[in-house]
Design a protein around this motif. Structure first.
Motif, PDB file in Angstrom:
ATOM      1  N   ALA A  42      35.629  44.454  49.818  1.00  0.00           N
ATOM      2  CA  ALA A  42      35.748  45.177  48.816  1.00  0.00           C
ATOM      3  C   ALA A  42      37.131  44.983  47.839  1.00  0.00           C
ATOM      4  O   ALA A  42      37.109  44.940  46.702  1.00  0.00           O
ATOM      5  CB  ALA A  42      35.935  46.551  49.099  1.00  0.00           C
ATOM      6  N   GLU A  53      36.343  53.542  47.904  1.00  0.00           N
ATOM      7  CA  GLU A  53      36.264  53.068  49.264  1.00  0.00           C
ATOM      8  C   GLU A  53      37.332  52.557  50.023  1.00  0.00           C
ATOM      9  O   GLU A  53      37.483  52.357  51.380  1.00  0.00           O
ATOM     10  CB  GLU A  53      35.060  52.267  49.475  1.00  0.00           C
ATOM     11  CG  GLU A  53      33.593  52.744  49.018  1.00  0.00           C
ATOM     12  CD  GLU A  53      32.755  51.504  48.911  1.00  0.00           C
ATOM     13  OE1 GLU A  53      32.961  50.560  48.981  1.00  0.00           O
ATOM     14  OE2 GLU A  53      31.338  52.001  48.914  1.00  0.00           O
ATOM     15  N   THR A  54      38.403  51.834  49.235  1.00  0.00           N
ATOM     16  CA  THR A  54      39.656  51.675  49.788  1.00  0.00           C
ATOM     17  C   THR A  54      40.801  52.320  49.756  1.00  0.00           C
ATOM     18  O   THR A  54      42.173  51.922  49.974  1.00  0.00           O
ATOM     19  CB  THR A  54      39.746  50.072  49.252  1.00  0.00           C
ATOM     20  OG1 THR A  54      40.031  50.336  47.670  1.00  0.00           O
ATOM     21  CG2 THR A  54      38.607  49.138  49.374  1.00  0.00           C
ATOM     22  N   GLU A  66      35.480  44.298  56.100  1.00  0.00           N
ATOM     23  CA  GLU A  66      34.674  44.903  54.833  1.00  0.00           C
ATOM     24  C   GLU A  66      35.636  45.375  53.841  1.00  0.00           C
ATOM     25  O   GLU A  66      35.140  45.467  52.528  1.00  0.00           O
ATOM     26  CB  GLU A  66      33.751  46.182  55.422  1.00  0.00           C
ATOM     27  CG  GLU A  66      32.570  46.036  56.116  1.00  0.00           C
ATOM     28  CD  GLU A  66      31.862  47.338  56.827  1.00  0.00           C
ATOM     29  OE1 GLU A  66      32.311  48.118  56.739  1.00  0.00           O
ATOM     30  OE2 GLU A  66      30.572  47.002  57.273  1.00  0.00           O
ATOM     31  N   CYS A  67      36.800  45.915  54.171  1.00  0.00           N
ATOM     32  CA  CYS A  67      37.675  46.534  53.268  1.00  0.00           C
ATOM     33  C   CYS A  67      38.337  45.023  52.473  1.00  0.00           C
ATOM     34  O   CYS A  67      38.446  45.368  51.296  1.00  0.00           O
ATOM     35  CB  CYS A  67      38.915  46.939  54.203  1.00  0.00           C
ATOM     36  SG  CYS A  67      40.193  47.889  53.168  1.00  0.00           S
ATOM     37  N   LYS A  81      34.492  50.725  44.454  1.00  0.00           N
ATOM     38  CA  LYS A  81      35.183  50.071  45.511  1.00  0.00           C
ATOM     39  C   LYS A  81      36.703  50.643  45.702  1.00  0.00           C
ATOM     40  O   LYS A  81      37.167  50.555  46.790  1.00  0.00           O
ATOM     41  CB  LYS A  81      35.191  48.613  45.271  1.00  0.00           C
ATOM     42  CG  LYS A  81      34.034  47.963  45.224  1.00  0.00           C
ATOM     43  CD  LYS A  81      33.121  48.075  46.354  1.00  0.00           C
ATOM     44  CE  LYS A  81      31.910  47.340  46.742  1.00  0.00           C
ATOM     45  NZ  LYS A  81      31.128  47.494  47.986  1.00  0.00           N
ATOM     46  N   LEU A 123      31.886  49.746  39.162  1.00  0.00           N
ATOM     47  CA  LEU A 123      31.803  48.826  40.233  1.00  0.00           C
ATOM     48  C   LEU A 123      33.354  48.715  41.025  1.00  0.00           C
ATOM     49  O   LEU A 123      33.530  49.218  41.994  1.00  0.00           O
ATOM     50  CB  LEU A 123      31.479  47.399  40.248  1.00  0.00           C
ATOM     51  CG  LEU A 123      31.277  46.645  41.659  1.00  0.00           C
ATOM     52  CD1 LEU A 123      30.684  47.394  42.725  1.00  0.00           C
ATOM     53  CD2 LEU A 123      31.032  45.222  41.509  1.00  0.00           C
ATOM     54  N   SER A 159      35.927  41.600  39.673  1.00  0.00           N
ATOM     55  CA  SER A 159      34.922  42.068  39.315  1.00  0.00           C
ATOM     56  C   SER A 159      35.328  42.440  37.863  1.00  0.00           C
ATOM     57  O   SER A 159      36.454  42.773  37.604  1.00  0.00           O
ATOM     58  CB  SER A 159      34.289  43.236  39.896  1.00  0.00           C
ATOM     59  OG  SER A 159      33.144  43.945  39.125  1.00  0.00           O
ATOM     60  N   VAL A 166      36.270  41.925  45.762  1.00  0.00           N
ATOM     61  CA  VAL A 166      35.146  42.550  44.398  1.00  0.00           C
ATOM     62  C   VAL A 166      36.122  42.987  43.536  1.00  0.00           C
ATOM     63  O   VAL A 166      35.721  42.935  42.348  1.00  0.00           O
ATOM     64  CB  VAL A 166      34.282  43.415  44.954  1.00  0.00           C
ATOM     65  CG1 VAL A 166      33.426  44.013  43.976  1.00  0.00           C
ATOM     66  CG2 VAL A 166      33.238  42.822  46.037  1.00  0.00           C
ATOM     67  N   ILE A 167      37.217  43.930  43.880  1.00  0.00           N
ATOM     68  CA  ILE A 167      37.901  44.822  42.759  1.00  0.00           C
ATOM     69  C   ILE A 167      38.720  43.744  42.037  1.00  0.00           C
ATOM     70  O   ILE A 167      38.782  43.742  40.993  1.00  0.00           O
ATOM     71  CB  ILE A 167      38.942  45.497  43.904  1.00  0.00           C
ATOM     72  CG1 ILE A 167      37.897  46.783  44.368  1.00  0.00           C
ATOM     73  CG2 ILE A 167      39.873  46.104  42.595  1.00  0.00           C
ATOM     74  CD1 ILE A 167      38.839  47.632  45.318  1.00  0.00           C
TER      75      ILE A 167
END
Length: 550
Positions: free
Chosen positions: A298, A317-318, A294-295, A314, A310, A305, A301-302
């Motif tokens: 993310a 979250e990391t 999951e990390c 993220k 967003l 994106s 995505v970072i």
């Protein structure tokens, strides 16, 4: 239980009050106070205080228990000494049971010649002559002769420092300046320290005991209370002498005297304190952290994106994963490869810093510097002829395109108050304040090549790059760290410096050696980070004391 009390050459018998089978300490002190009419003195000078042989204070609630348990030795002192007060142990037959320290009692032990010191320790309550109803307590609050290994109390220390300074030909200048300004200039402070250290070494030798150094430091802030450090962990005087690390103005002067005398010195062990920017710490996370696959998702995505909201979500979250990277020497250099959004998305540094310390700490510099610290720093520098050029740039009526705006100037003035030194185990070569300024702020005129500029930079620690037409008209700010350029969304010099400071913590980067005192002051005094856990020079503590005076 009878007690023989001597005051001003007059002796009287006083009973230790027994209230329902309990020896009552406050009532006993009240009897002493009433018998000798000490109310007025105690109101001015302090209260009586009972301690055991180790100096541990005996509270009223355990006074009776300690007496009946057969504790061997006691002292009674004044928190602030009452002149000429003696309280001696006697028994009911009026014979003194006082002994000199731990020596056996002798018939002559109760009689003291005018030149002999008054005894201060109790005879053992468990001995045959001191058990039972005929045993009594000895209390000594007499001002004792100075002993090399006995620490003076606050009033004794004050009186000692005052006496030394007043007896010196230049001591009057110290009192005059303090009375006028409620502070001491650098030169006057050095004069005071030199006078006190000279007297200290004359009285106690080249290596005065630690308790003596502590007493002199205590005496300084007792005599000059506006010199107290309001951020001190305990004693308010560590910038003059800190026994934990053998640092402070008194310790430094002693080391200089010892070095000049070419005699062998014994170094005191230093206390290992927290190195704040590179320390691993507990964060104030309120966002669930990702790990494993999951990390990694993310992070992907970072990386790809273009949605700022967003990206920031993220990044939150990391955060924990990222902190592990920056504190791993083998991985920290790859932080901008794994999280490339630092290179093009402003605000990420500020966000990570807030996750570490919270919004309250994060906003302290912007809220406190302009209104509180800036005017005080400027006022402190007005007496310094070496900063006249910087001060002139504060004048809005002066056309000086070479000077910075007033916000940046106030920070450079702080750097003048906390200049680089060559102290420390690495013995860094001392540099000028102008050279230190260049490690904090660099100016690049609009239109010049950024890549060419970076090729010429040989500084690895973070600094603030300011781009504009001239220094008072900056268009863009960037954080540069090891030739990596990070965007800064700030529109003012203060906001940009706020981001620069936070970058040290976010990327676990130590302060530039030349700027260590400067940054440490900002860290502890303005942001209030790791107060009491960070090693501060006496100069940092002293400046804080000056600026925090109301």
């Amino acid at each position: 239980m009878l007690v023989k009390v001597e005051y001003g050459g007059v002796k009287k018998f006083i009973k230790v009050p027994d209230i329902e089978g309990t020896f009552d300490l406050p009532a006993f002190f009240q009897e002493v106070t009433d018998k000798f009419s000490l109310h007025e003195q105690l109101e001015r000078r302090g209260e009586l205080c009972l301690t055991d042989e180790t100096g541990t204070e005996v509270d009223a609630d355990i006074f009776d228990e300690l007496l009946k348990s057969g504790v061997k030795e006691f002292r009674v002192n004044c928190q602030y000494s009452v002149t000429d007060l003696h309280i001696d142990i006697v028994n009911d037959s009026c014979d003194s049971s006082v002994v000199q320290l731990s020596q056996p009692a002798t018939p002559s032990s109760s009689q003291h010649s005018p030149t002999s010191p008054a005894p201060s320790l109790l005879e053992s309550l468990s001995s045959p002559s001191s058990n039972g109803s005929d045993s009594v307590i000895m209390v000594s609050t007499t001002k004792k002769k100075k002993a090399a290994h006995a620490e003076m109390d606050r009033v004794d220390a004050l009186q000692k420092v005052e006496s030394v300074l007043k007896s010196h030909p230049k001591g009057k200048d110290i009192f005059t300046e303090y009375e006028k300004t409620k502070k001491l200039s650098d030169g006057t402070r050095r004069l005071m320290v030199n006078i006190l250290v000279a007297e200290m070494t004359e009285s106690y030798g080249r290596l005065p005991p630690r308790c003596v150094r502590t007493s002199y430091a205590r005496g300084i802030v007792a005599l000059f209370p506006y010199l107290e450090d309001p951020f001190s962990k305990m004693d308010l005087y560590e910038h003059f002498y800190d026994p934990a690390g053998n640092t402070g103005y008194l310790a430094w002067r002693l080391k200089t005297v010892q070095r000049n005398s070419s005699e062998t010195r014994q170094k005191s062990p230093t206390t290992q304190l927290l190195s704040s920017p590179i320390a691993q710490r507990q964060s104030l996370l309120s966002v669930e952290q990702l790990d494993g696959e999951e990390c990694q998702e993310a992070i992907s995505v970072i990386t790809h994106s273009t949605d700022d909201s967003l990206i920031k979500a993220k990044m939150k979250e990391t955060f924990q994963y990222r902190q592990k990277l920056v504190h791993d020497q083998n991985e920290s250099s790859s932080i901008f490869e794994i999280f490339p959004r630092f290179l093009d998305t402003p605000g990420l540094i500020e966000q990570d810093f807030s996750l570490m310390f919270g919004e309250s700490v994060s906003g302290k510099f912007i809220s406190k510097w302009p209104t509180y610290f800036k005017p005080k720093v400027i006022d402190e520098c007005k007496k310094n002829p070496n900063v006249s050029e910087l001060l002139s740039s504060l004048d809005s009526g002066t056309e000086n395109e070479h000077g910075w705006d007033s916000d940046v100037t106030s920070l450079l003035l702080l750097l003048q108050l906390l200049p680089p030194t060559s102290r420390g185990p690495k013995k860094m070569a001392k540099i000028s304040s102008a050279q230190a300024t260049d490690r904090l702020f660099k100016f690049l005129k609009e239109g010049r090549s950024l890549s060419t500029f970076l090729e010429q930079v040989n500084v690895r620690q973070p600094f603030l790059l300011c781009i504009g037409e001239h220094k008072k008209k900056i268009e863009k700010f960037f954080i540069v760290m090891d030739k990596v350029v990070l965007p800064c969304a700030a529109q003012t010099g203060l906001a940009a410096f706020d981001t620069l400071f936070k970058a040290h913590y976010v990327f676990s980067v130590s302060y530039d050696e030349a700027l260590e005192s400067f940054y440490t002051f900002i860290q502890t005094t303005v942001y209030n980070i790791d107060v009491g856990q960070t090693k501060e020079t006496p100069r940092v503590k002293e400046l804080r004391t000056r600026l925090l005076q109301e």
